[in-house]
Design an enzyme around this catalytic site. Structure first.
Site, PDB file in Angstrom:
ATOM      1  N   SER A 114      88.289  96.877 -13.549  1.00 64.17           N
ATOM      2  CA  SER A 114      88.963  97.891 -14.853  1.00 64.17           C
ATOM      3  C   SER A 114      88.952  99.271 -13.523  1.00 64.17           C
ATOM      4  O   SER A 114      89.232 100.389 -14.089  1.00 64.17           O
ATOM      5  CB  SER A 114      87.619  98.760 -15.707  1.00 64.17           C
ATOM      6  N   LYS A 117      92.390 101.388 -13.259  1.00 59.70           N
ATOM      7  CA  LYS A 117      92.360 102.018 -14.358  1.00 59.70           C
ATOM      8  C   LYS A 117      92.290 103.158 -13.529  1.00 59.70           C
ATOM      9  O   LYS A 117      93.365 104.379 -13.842  1.00 59.70           O
ATOM     10  CB  LYS A 117      91.650 102.761 -15.840  1.00 59.70           C
ATOM     11  N   SER A 295      86.684 103.076 -20.583  1.00 63.86           N
ATOM     12  CA  SER A 295      87.064 102.060 -20.030  1.00 63.86           C
ATOM     13  C   SER A 295      88.183 101.154 -20.976  1.00 63.86           C
ATOM     14  O   SER A 295      88.077  99.950 -20.687  1.00 63.86           O
ATOM     15  CB  SER A 295      86.500 100.834 -19.098  1.00 63.86           C
TER      16      SER A 295
END
Length: 461
Positions: A114, A117, A295
């Site tokens: 993640s 991102k 997230s």
């Protein structure tokens, strides 16, 4: 029982008493101040000095000592060798000068999870207005005052069917109920609901996504019209997700209009159709905050498509990836080695280097890219918020970098990543990117130990 009312005579008596008391006080003051000090009466003490207020937020000093590369390397040697870190890539940079202080395999592409991102958020800040909103519309499906209406999605996954005053997962989300009120005022009597989700193109699931993650609450098929990002239970973070989010959005509108939800279909809105209703999402900066702190994979995919449409790329997985990397390259952030298939980092097919991730953070923390500065505020705080709220709270280290470190986390099976910024104990701001693939069972703790050691370092020699 209501408050007791005073009679008029009571007011008169009390008023007279007050006036008499004031007269006595004034007379006493006159005796002291106009006739000199009476014997035995001390002069009033001088007023106390105002307290000194210390600033709650103090900027870091430019003169704080910069750690040396040799000192950082020596300090991290033992923790970086922890076998639970598996294959570790990383980079540490001085935020002000851009000087590299430590690196390991920083140009080797690994699965970033993640922390991908960070790139999506950075590209959005570089491309879009922070107050940008997404409009979800309802248009007439024909020319008659009675007929179908079309829900036209534009990529807002936060639209909610919750009634006014009831919480949803997303703060500031647009409501189906507001659309219904506007439709009823429009003079059109709906007979059916259709959904136009054609704003997005291509597959609804990215390569490397596991369909089981829909039931696990990690993702939903990415469609231009959604309700609560596909959550079956709107206020539960890990709720099972829908496999037909666009149809579900139309069904919620149909139910609110008193129509048959089973009759909802997917269809394109007629060209030039009359707009009956419109609602807007929360501002971009608020949606970015939700994306980074929780997230949120669905949010990341939709924001990636916002970047895509802004620079004339298709609103698809590949279009969003191309838009994000192109925008970062334009900002002179090196994306060499990047091979991405989504905007969220959920896919095991993604590859990024620690160099690219740290360069993005250095651009945000350094002096040359002010448009990226909000990225720092979007990062979870160690021991304080988001996905870092329960981390870095080890009492044995006096909580270490809790409150001093902000970072985006990443976690997939045998994969951990941590990318962010910290102020070390010497007061120097450092950026860092750590990616661990093939990690052991204690890989996340080992990565936290690595970041904690960096915070304690102060390695000027």
């Amino acid at each position: 029982m209501g408050p007791t009312r005073w009679r008029k005579s009571t007011h008169v008596v009390v008023g007279a008493a007050v006036l008499a008391f004031v007269a006595v006080v004034v007379a006493a003051a006159a005796l002291v101040t106009t006739g000199g000090h009476r014997a035995g009466v001390r002069a009033p003490a001088p007023p106390p000095r105002p307290p000194t207020v210390k600033a709650g937020v103090v900027p870091v000093a430019d003169t704080a000592a910069t750690p040396s590369a040799a000192g950082v390397t020596a300090a991290l040697a033992v923790v970086a060798a922890d076998p639970d870190l598996g294959k570790l890539a990383g980079r540490i940079t001085d935020a002000l000068t851009g000087q590299e202080l430590w690196q390991r395999l920083d140009d080797v592409p690994l699965v970033p999870a993640s922390t991908n991102k960070i790139l999506t958020a950075a590209a959005a800040l570089l491309t879009l207005d922070r107050q940008a909103r997404i409009s979800t519309r309802v248009v007439a499906g024909g020319q008659n005052p009675q007929g179908p209406v079309v829900l036209v999605g534009a990529g807002d996954p936060t639209l909610s069917a919750a009634p006014p005053g009831q919480d949803t997962w997303y703060h500031g989300a647009a409501r189906i109920g507001d659309l219904v009120e506007q439709i009823r005022r429009s003079g059109v009597t709906p007979t059916a609901v259709q959904v136009d989700a054609s704003a997005f193109s291509g597959p609804t699931m990215a390569p490397g996504w596991d369909p089981a993650d829909i039931d696990n609450g990690d993702i939903a098929p990415i469609e231009a019209a959604m309700i609560d990002a596909g959550r079956i239970q709107p206020t539960t973070v890990n709720s099972r997700r829908s496999r037909t989010p666009a149809l579900d959005a139309g069904r919620e509108l149909a139910k609110a209009l008193g129509l048959d939800p089973a009759a909802v279909t997917i269809a394109s809105a007629p060209a030039g159709a009359r707009q009956l209703a419109v609602v807007q999402s929360a501002p971009l900066i608020q949606r970015l905050s939700q994306m980074m702190n929780a997230s949120d994979n669905v949010m990341a995919e939709c924001i990636g498509r916002e970047v895509a449409v802004a620079i004339n790329r298709p609103q698809s997985f590949s279009g969003a990836v191309d838009a994000v990397t192109s925008r970062l390259n334009t900002a002179h952030i090196d994306t060499a080695g990047a091979a991405l298939v989504d905007s969220s980092g959920l896919s095991l097919d993604n590859r990024l280097t620690a160099r690219t991730l740290d360069a993005t953070m250095q651009a945000a923390a350094g002096p040359d890219q002010p448009a990226l500065r909000p990225l720092l505020d979007l990062l979870p705080i160690a021991g304080g918020s988001g996905t870092l709220g329960e981390r870095f709270l080890d009492a044995a280290t006096d909580q270490g970098p809790a409150g001093w470190l902000r970072a985006k986390t990443g976690s997939l099976t045998a994969i951990n990543s941590l990318v962010g910024v910290l102020t070390d104990r010497s007061g120097r701001v450092l950026t860092f990117a750590f990616i661990s693939n093939e990690a052991g069972p204690n890989g996340r703790n080992a990565m936290d130990a690595l970041a904690t050691k960096l915070w304690f370092c102060g390695c000027t020699t």
